[in-house]
Motif scaffolding. Structure first.
Motif, short mmCIF file in Angstrom:
data_model
loop_
_atom_site.label_atom_id
_atom_site.label_comp_id
_atom_site.label_asym_id
_atom_site.label_seq_id
_atom_site.Cartn_x
_atom_site.Cartn_y
_atom_site.Cartn_z
N GLU A 23 0.39 1.02 -13.59
CA GLU A 23 1.06 1.00 -12.28
C GLU A 23 2.59 1.12 -12.45
O GLU A 23 3.24 1.88 -11.74
CB GLU A 23 0.71 -0.32 -11.56
CG GLU A 23 1.17 -0.40 -10.13
CD GLU A 23 0.30 0.38 -9.17
OE1 GLU A 23 -0.93 0.23 -9.24
OE2 GLU A 23 0.85 1.13 -8.36
N SER A 63 -6.62 8.19 -1.06
CA SER A 63 -7.83 7.85 -1.83
C SER A 63 -8.72 6.85 -1.09
O SER A 63 -9.92 6.77 -1.35
CB SER A 63 -7.48 7.31 -3.21
OG SER A 63 -6.85 6.07 -3.08
N ARG A 64 -8.13 6.09 -0.18
CA ARG A 64 -8.94 5.12 0.56
C ARG A 64 -9.85 5.82 1.57
O ARG A 64 -10.93 5.36 1.89
CB ARG A 64 -8.05 4.09 1.25
CG ARG A 64 -7.94 2.82 0.39
CD ARG A 64 -7.02 1.82 0.97
NE ARG A 64 -5.67 2.09 0.47
CZ ARG A 64 -4.59 2.10 1.22
NH1 ARG A 64 -4.66 1.87 2.50
NH2 ARG A 64 -3.42 2.32 0.67
N ILE A 95 -2.37 7.94 -11.63
CA ILE A 95 -2.48 7.34 -10.29
C ILE A 95 -3.91 7.48 -9.75
O ILE A 95 -4.41 6.61 -9.04
CB ILE A 95 -1.41 7.94 -9.33
CG1 ILE A 95 -1.16 6.97 -8.19
CG2 ILE A 95 -1.78 9.30 -8.77
CD1 ILE A 95 0.16 7.17 -7.50
N ASN A 112 0.82 -1.22 0.00
CA ASN A 112 0.00 0.00 0.00
C ASN A 112 0.85 1.26 0.00
O ASN A 112 0.39 2.33 -0.37
CB ASN A 112 -0.91 0.03 1.24
CG ASN A 112 -1.98 -1.03 1.16
OD1 ASN A 112 -2.25 -1.56 0.09
ND2 ASN A 112 -2.56 -1.37 2.29
N ARG A 156 -5.99 4.87 -11.52
CA ARG A 156 -5.64 3.53 -11.02
C ARG A 156 -6.23 3.25 -9.64
O ARG A 156 -6.72 2.18 -9.36
CB ARG A 156 -4.11 3.40 -10.99
CG ARG A 156 -3.57 2.11 -10.44
CD ARG A 156 -3.69 0.99 -11.45
NE ARG A 156 -3.24 -0.27 -10.89
CZ ARG A 156 -4.03 -1.10 -10.21
NH1 ARG A 156 -5.29 -0.80 -10.02
NH2 ARG A 156 -3.54 -2.25 -9.74
N HIS A 157 -6.20 4.27 -8.76
CA HIS A 157 -6.60 4.03 -7.36
C HIS A 157 -8.01 4.48 -7.01
O HIS A 157 -8.57 4.00 -6.03
CB HIS A 157 -5.59 4.66 -6.40
CG HIS A 157 -4.27 3.97 -6.43
ND1 HIS A 157 -3.99 2.86 -5.66
CD2 HIS A 157 -3.16 4.18 -7.18
CE1 HIS A 157 -2.77 2.45 -5.92
NE2 HIS A 157 -2.24 3.23 -6.84
N THR A 166 4.33 3.53 -3.33
CA THR A 166 4.60 4.83 -3.98
C THR A 166 5.44 5.73 -3.07
O THR A 166 6.34 6.41 -3.54
CB THR A 166 3.29 5.54 -4.34
OG1 THR A 166 2.43 5.53 -3.20
CG2 THR A 166 2.59 4.88 -5.51
N TYR A 194 -1.26 9.75 -2.75
CA TYR A 194 -2.64 9.57 -3.26
C TYR A 194 -3.20 8.16 -3.00
O TYR A 194 -4.37 8.05 -2.57
CB TYR A 194 -2.76 9.94 -4.75
CG TYR A 194 -4.21 9.99 -5.14
CD1 TYR A 194 -4.97 11.12 -4.87
CD2 TYR A 194 -4.85 8.89 -5.70
CE1 TYR A 194 -6.32 11.15 -5.15
CE2 TYR A 194 -6.19 8.92 -5.98
CZ TYR A 194 -6.92 10.05 -5.71
OH TYR A 194 -8.27 10.08 -5.98
N PRO A 195 -2.43 7.09 -3.21
CA PRO A 195 -3.01 5.76 -2.97
C PRO A 195 -3.52 5.59 -1.53
O PRO A 195 -4.55 4.95 -1.31
CB PRO A 195 -1.84 4.81 -3.24
CG PRO A 195 -0.97 5.55 -4.18
CD PRO A 195 -1.08 6.99 -3.76
#
Lengths: 196, 88
Positions: free
Chosen positions: B37, A141-142, A163, A5, A166-167, A8, A137-138
């Motif tokens: 990715e 974003s959750r 990104i 997780n 993707r997320h 990045t 961001y990953p």
């Protein structure tokens, strides 16, 4: 905590450490390659979004775009006002640096033409904002995918679009693209007005 | 640059639509996601290297740099949260 997780963030810090020990000519070569890499990223993001065109289209027309654009600009403006009190930059310059919303190439070059130190602050400060968006961001974003879009500012139409797609999915990617496009157009008009 | 951005994104979408239309394979979406990715990670690495190099060679006041790196973005997020809370 899953290590995957935070990949990045790990990659970003690895790059940061590598950059500190990298000779300038190599960094300059890398910087010149970034543009081509960015266009390739956009091509791949477009290819990815082609599988979810309907959702992307609805994202582009989402009424939340106006709210996000206003938040990004008002937030930048407030930070600029406060910045003139707590940093060494004067009011107009502080506003111009803050409102640039991650568009470091434009803000750095524009402000740097009048004040080299201010240009450097605009360049590096906005570059950190872009890198920070890519790195966190990953994780962000959750909790709330739209919060990360305001953090990304102008970069949400290009560098951070991949990104986000993707997320957060194609719908938020549509919102992010529209947000980034409007912010880019507005700041290219606002910065020369604020800092003539 | 704006033209190049829209052209690259548009070309990607057209390629994706054509591939979807002619090949009709579910695996292709998975591959595009993996490729995306990978490109993102390379871009983050390059952004980190560029930033690290700038930080190592520039002599900006730490307070100014820290302020303009974090406050504008955090302030935008705070405004969004505040507007949402007020409009509820």
């Amino acid at each position: 905590m899953k290590l995957a997780n935070y990949i990045t963030v790990i990659v970003f810090f690895a790059g940061l450490l590598m950059g500190m020990g990298t000779p300038t000519p190599i960094t300059n070569t890398l910087a010149s390659l970034t543009n081509s890499l960015l266009l390739f990223l956009l091509f791949v993001a477009g290819y990815y979004l082609a599988f979810h065109l309907e959702e992307f289209y609805y994202g582009l027309r989402d009424p939340q775009v106006a709210l996000l654009v206003s938040s990004t600009l008002i937030g930048g403006g407030l930070a600029g006002l406060l910045g003139s009190l707590v940093t060494s930059l004067p009011l107009r310059e502080s506003l111009a640096v803050s409102i640039a919303s991650g568009w470091y190439s434009f803000a750095g070059a524009y402000i740097g033409a009048y004040d080299p130190l201010g240009g450097l602050v605009a360049f590096v400060g906005n570059l950190v904002r872009e890198a920070l968006t890519l790195a966190i961001y990953p994780v962000l974003s959750r909790k709330d995918p739209l919060l990360g879009v305001t953090l990304g500012g102008a970069t949400t139409m290009d560098t951070s679009l991949g990104i986000i797609a993707r997320h957060a999915g194609p719908r938020i990617a549509g919102v992010a693209f529209a947000h980034g496009l409007i912010i880019t157009l507005l700041i290219s008009l606002l910065i020369p007005i604020i800092y003539p | 640059m704006a033209t190049e951005i829209i052209a690259a994104l548009g070309l990607g979408v057209i390629t994706g639509v054509l591939v979807r239309f002619f090949l009709r394979s579910e695996k292709l979406e998975e591959y595009s996601s993996v490729l995306l990715e990978a490109v993102i990670l390379v871009l983050i690495l390059v952004a980190g290297i560029e930033l690290g190099s700038r930080l190592a060679t520039s002599h900006i006041g730490t307070c100014d740099l820290f302020y303009y790196s974090f406050l504008p973005g955090l302030s935008s997020m705070a405004v969004l949260l505040l507007v949402r809370r007020v409009s509820k």
